[in-house]
Design an enzyme around this catalytic site. Structure first.
Site, PDB file in Angstrom:
ATOM      1  N   ARG A  31       0.820  -1.210   0.000  1.00  0.00           N
ATOM      2  CA  ARG A  31       0.000   0.000   0.000  1.00  0.00           C
ATOM      3  C   ARG A  31       0.856   1.263   0.000  1.00  0.00           C
ATOM      4  NH1 ARG A  31      -2.632  -3.599   3.507  1.00  0.00           N
ATOM      5  NH2 ARG A  31      -4.778  -4.094   2.928  1.00  0.00           N
ATOM      6  N   ASP A  34      -9.533  -4.350   9.261  1.00  0.00           N
ATOM      7  CA  ASP A  34      -8.567  -5.337   9.755  1.00  0.00           C
ATOM      8  C   ASP A  34      -9.084  -5.998  11.032  1.00  0.00           C
ATOM      9  OD1 ASP A  34      -5.598  -4.259   8.390  1.00  0.00           O
ATOM     10  OD2 ASP A  34      -7.316  -2.922   8.483  1.00  0.00           O
ATOM     11  N   ARG A  85     -11.748  -8.442  10.155  1.00  0.00           N
ATOM     12  CA  ARG A  85     -11.164  -9.684   9.638  1.00  0.00           C
ATOM     13  C   ARG A  85     -10.592 -10.525  10.787  1.00  0.00           C
ATOM     14  NH1 ARG A  85      -8.292  -6.315   4.759  1.00  0.00           N
ATOM     15  NH2 ARG A  85      -9.836  -6.708   3.131  1.00  0.00           N
ATOM     16  N   HIS A 101      -2.830   0.396   8.746  1.00  0.00           N
ATOM     17  CA  HIS A 101      -3.672  -0.482   7.938  1.00  0.00           C
ATOM     18  C   HIS A 101      -2.774  -1.069   6.860  1.00  0.00           C
ATOM     19  CE1 HIS A 101      -6.811  -2.144   5.479  1.00  0.00           C
ATOM     20  NE2 HIS A 101      -6.587  -1.296   4.492  1.00  0.00           N
TER      21      HIS A 101
END
Length: 335
Positions: free
Chosen positions: A109, A169, A172, A196
């Site tokens: 990212r 996150d 999850r 993140h």
């Protein structure tokens, strides 16, 4: 009834003088897969009375607006509009930023950063001009760095510039733990904090089920030498987005639901504790201007308070490393 009366005058009898209630308005910038998942989730859950969409791809934007408008018979009343100009966002209570370059398969990212910073420089000041009292919710990746960029470019106070951060996150994390324990995800309390991304921090010391801290009854929980290998759950969390991108090319539905959850917290003033990206300077020993996710109380004015978790030394060290990683990236940004 006069012959000059139009259809509306013939259909309705005015009871009260014309007046307007200020609508609850949100704007989603970017109508790619993520932006439309956010827009759809917000509309489907009936969170706003007005939704504006912004994108530079005019044909796609027009098609998305029409497609959503045609389904509003099946939702709570909502006015949906779209434009490639920022003035359509005027008076927004919340602006969701999803615009930017899409993450490529296998691409970290943080490598996206400068490409998206260049987009933000021409976007954020214009949005503030039309909605000076708005709250920014940044979703574009790398979200923590771009939340910092939005804060700098907007000039808004820190509590009104937030990133979607590790809200997804943490979801999850809870889902994967719940699958192994055969309970509903909502029955697992657990947090991913920090970036993140690859340097995110699982707070093993804080994971509970039914109020029972799992670390207390199973001390090896989350440790590298755990024979049950619960620590691999965090790796699965980090790899989740990469796996979805490899399988279908992008992620959208889970982040769309996450953004709707945060939108609900803000516009309905829920004061709910969620893991979102905020300025963490002065918290847990971090002394640089970086945005990282911590459990925070989110309501109508943005972030009200940050929950100060009792982190272990190793968790705090990982958070500091996450902050260092992001700060090093920020130092390379060209504004």
């Amino acid at each position: 009834m006069a012959e000059s009366d139009g259809l509306a005058q013939r259909l309705f009898k005015q009871v009260e003088s014309d007046w307007r209630v200020k609508p609850t308005k949100a704007t989603v910038v970017g109508v790619g897969a993520v932006g439309m998942a956010c827009a759809f989730s917000i509309v489907q859950q009936g969170l706003v009375s007005e939704l504006a969409l912004i994108d530079i791809d005019k044909p796609k934007l027009e098609g998305e607006v029409m497609d959503m408008q045609h389904g509003t018979v099946f939702t709570k009343p909502v006015k949906i509009s779209g434009s490639s100009e920022c003035d359509v966002s005027a008076g927004s209570d919340l602006i969701v930023i999803t615009a930017g370059a899409r993450q490529r398969e296998g691409e970290p990212r943080l490598s996206l950063v400068q490409r998206n910073v260049n987009i933000f420089k021409g976007l954020i000041p214009k949005l503030v001009e039309f909605s000076p009292n708005t709250i920014f919710l940044v979703v574009s990746n790398p979200v923590d760095v771009l939340t910092f960029v939005t804060w700098k470019l907007s000039g808004l106070p820190k509590h009104r510039v937030i990133g979607s951060g590790t809200n997804l996150d943490s979801s999850r994390f809870r889902v994967l733990l719940a699958e192994k324990l055969n309970v509903a995800p909502c029955s697992v309390q657990g947090w991913i904090i920090g970036e993140h991304g690859d340097s995110s921090v699982p707070v093993w010391s804080d994971v509970c089920v039914g109020g029972v801290p799992l670390k207390e009854i199973y001390p090896k929980f989350g440790e590298a030498d755990d024979p049950e290998k619960w620590c691999e759950t965090h790796k699965d969390v980090v790899d989740s987005a990469y796996k979805v991108i490899k399988l279908k090319g992008y992620t959208c539905w889970a982040i769309g639901l996450s953004v709707a959850n945060l939108t609900d917290c803000i516009l309905r003033n829920e004061n709910k504790v969620v893991a979102i990206s905020t300025l963490v300077k002065g918290l847990h020993g971090v002394e640089t201007d970086v945005f990282l996710s911590l459990p925070s109380v989110l309501g109508r004015h943005g972030i009200d308070r940050v929950v100060m978790q009792n982190l272990t030394d190793s968790e705090r060290a990982m958070l500091h490393q996450s902050a260092k990683t992001l700060h090093e990236v920020q130092e390379t940004i060209q504004f």
